[in-house]
Motif scaffolding. Structure first.
Motif, PDB file in Angstrom:
ATOM      1  N   THR A 246       0.846  -1.188   0.000  1.00 54.58           N
ATOM      2  CA  THR A 246       0.000   0.000   0.000  1.00 54.58           C
ATOM      3  C   THR A 246       0.882   1.238   0.000  1.00 54.58           C
ATOM      4  N   SER A 247       0.316   2.318  -0.494  1.00 57.32           N
ATOM      5  CA  SER A 247       1.054   3.582  -0.528  1.00 57.32           C
ATOM      6  C   SER A 247       0.390   4.567   0.426  1.00 57.32           C
ATOM      7  N   PRO A 248       1.044   5.680   0.694  1.00 61.73           N
ATOM      8  CA  PRO A 248       0.445   6.688   1.581  1.00 61.73           C
ATOM      9  C   PRO A 248      -0.886   7.228   1.050  1.00 61.73           C
ATOM     10  N   ASP A 249      -1.104   7.123  -0.254  1.00 56.49           N
ATOM     11  CA  ASP A 249      -2.361   7.588  -0.843  1.00 56.49           C
ATOM     12  C   ASP A 249      -3.508   6.595  -0.653  1.00 56.49           C
ATOM     13  N   ASP A 250      -3.184   5.361  -0.276  1.00 54.26           N
ATOM     14  CA  ASP A 250      -4.201   4.333  -0.077  1.00 54.26           C
ATOM     15  C   ASP A 250      -4.805   4.416   1.318  1.00 54.26           C
ATOM     16  N   THR A 251      -6.037   3.952   1.424  1.00 56.73           N
ATOM     17  CA  THR A 251      -6.699   3.836   2.722  1.00 56.73           C
ATOM     18  C   THR A 251      -7.102   2.387   2.911  1.00 56.73           C
ATOM     19  N   VAL A 252      -6.590   1.755   3.953  1.00 56.93           N
ATOM     20  CA  VAL A 252      -7.015   0.399   4.281  1.00 56.93           C
ATOM     21  C   VAL A 252      -8.299   0.548   5.086  1.00 56.93           C
ATOM     22  N   THR A 253      -9.411   0.190   4.450  1.00 58.18           N
ATOM     23  CA  THR A 253     -10.710   0.370   5.103  1.00 58.18           C
ATOM     24  C   THR A 253     -11.091  -0.802   5.983  1.00 58.18           C
ATOM     25  N   GLY A 254     -10.409  -1.939   5.804  1.00 58.01           N
ATOM     26  CA  GLY A 254     -10.697  -3.095   6.648  1.00 58.01           C
ATOM     27  C   GLY A 254      -9.772  -4.248   6.348  1.00 58.01           C
ATOM     28  N   THR A 255      -9.764  -5.186   7.275  1.00 58.74           N
ATOM     29  CA  THR A 255      -8.984  -6.411   7.118  1.00 58.74           C
ATOM     30  C   THR A 255      -9.805  -7.567   7.668  1.00 58.74           C
ATOM     31  N   SER A 256      -9.525  -8.753   7.163  1.00 60.25           N
ATOM     32  CA  SER A 256     -10.140  -9.958   7.729  1.00 60.25           C
ATOM     33  C   SER A 256      -9.240 -11.142   7.440  1.00 60.25           C
ATOM     34  N   VAL A 257      -9.407 -12.166   8.271  1.00 59.29           N
ATOM     35  CA  VAL A 257      -8.594 -13.373   8.191  1.00 59.29           C
ATOM     36  C   VAL A 257      -9.486 -14.524   7.737  1.00 59.29           C
ATOM     37  N   CYS A 258      -8.944 -15.376   6.877  1.00 58.45           N
ATOM     38  CA  CYS A 258      -9.715 -16.518   6.399  1.00 58.45           C
ATOM     39  C   CYS A 258      -9.971 -17.493   7.544  1.00 58.45           C
ATOM     40  N   ALA A 259     -11.000 -18.273   7.373  1.00 55.56           N
ATOM     41  CA  ALA A 259     -11.344 -19.278   8.384  1.00 55.56           C
ATOM     42  C   ALA A 259     -10.317 -20.405   8.356  1.00 55.56           C
ATOM     43  N   GLU A 260     -10.247 -21.130   9.445  1.00 59.77           N
ATOM     44  CA  GLU A 260      -9.321 -22.250   9.525  1.00 59.77           C
ATOM     45  C   GLU A 260      -9.764 -23.376   8.602  1.00 59.77           C
ATOM     46  N   ILE A 261      -8.822 -24.191   8.174  1.00 58.98           N
ATOM     47  CA  ILE A 261      -9.122 -25.345   7.337  1.00 58.98           C
ATOM     48  C   ILE A 261     -10.111 -26.242   8.077  1.00 58.98           C
ATOM     49  N   GLY A 262     -11.121 -26.677   7.364  1.00 64.42           N
ATOM     50  CA  GLY A 262     -12.138 -27.537   7.964  1.00 64.42           C
ATOM     51  C   GLY A 262     -13.271 -26.772   8.613  1.00 64.42           C
ATOM     52  N   SER A 263     -13.235 -25.462   8.526  1.00 60.91           N
ATOM     53  CA  SER A 263     -14.291 -24.642   9.101  1.00 60.91           C
ATOM     54  C   SER A 263     -15.618 -24.941   8.415  1.00 60.91           C
ATOM     55  N   VAL A 264     -16.701 -24.813   9.161  1.00 60.82           N
ATOM     56  CA  VAL A 264     -18.037 -25.026   8.610  1.00 60.82           C
ATOM     57  C   VAL A 264     -18.326 -24.006   7.508  1.00 60.82           C
ATOM     58  N   PHE A 265     -17.825 -22.796   7.671  1.00 59.74           N
ATOM     59  CA  PHE A 265     -18.034 -21.740   6.680  1.00 59.74           C
ATOM     60  C   PHE A 265     -16.677 -21.205   6.261  1.00 59.74           C
ATOM     61  N   PRO A 266     -16.001 -21.887   5.320  1.00 61.44           N
ATOM     62  CA  PRO A 266     -14.611 -21.559   4.999  1.00 61.44           C
ATOM     63  C   PRO A 266     -14.389 -20.156   4.450  1.00 61.44           C
ATOM     64  N   GLN A 267     -15.364 -19.540   3.838  1.00 56.86           N
ATOM     65  CA  GLN A 267     -15.200 -18.196   3.288  1.00 56.86           C
ATOM     66  C   GLN A 267     -15.767 -17.130   4.220  1.00 56.86           C
ATOM     67  N   GLY A 268     -16.017 -17.478   5.474  1.00 54.59           N
ATOM     68  CA  GLY A 268     -16.598 -16.544   6.427  1.00 54.59           C
ATOM     69  C   GLY A 268     -15.817 -15.256   6.600  1.00 54.59           C
TER      70      GLY A 268
END
Length: 99
Positions: free
Chosen positions: A21-43
């Motif tokens: 990212t550059s100083p001109d970018d804004t990180v509006t959010g972050t998220s982490v993928c679910a663990e392997i074997g999760s009931v909802f893997p793309q949660g």
């Protein structure tokens, strides 16, 4: 650019922010993928999809497209984000890195 970062760990997300990212970018959010074997893997993508629907992001940044699932699932996910005018880009140096 308004960016959402989706990664496999908080550490990887931090590295992606620092390296892609550059100083001109804004990180509006972050998220982490679910663990392997999760009931909802793309949660972990739900907050990013919600931000795309609200038109709060321009780019979804991922370490590799493989994090979005197998080839078919990744293509479907990329198309979903594109339908909301959000680009999806991989920071991987292997193969195609943007969509």
């Amino acid at each position: 650019m308004r960016i959402w970062i989706y990664g496999d760990s908080p550490e990887r997300i931090r590295d992606m922010i620092e390296e892609n990212t550059s100083p001109d970018d804004t990180v509006t959010g972050t998220s982490v993928c679910a663990e392997i074997g999760s009931v909802f893997p793309q949660g972990g993508l739900i907050p990013a999809i919600s931000a795309a629907i609200r038109k709060d992001i321009d780019l979804l940044l991922v370490p590799t497209f493989g994090l979005l699932g197998n080839t078919t699932k990744a293509e479907q996910t990329i198309e979903l984000f594109r339908s909301y005018n959000v680009s999806v880009r991989s920071v991987s140096r292997n193969g195609i890195n943007s969509s």
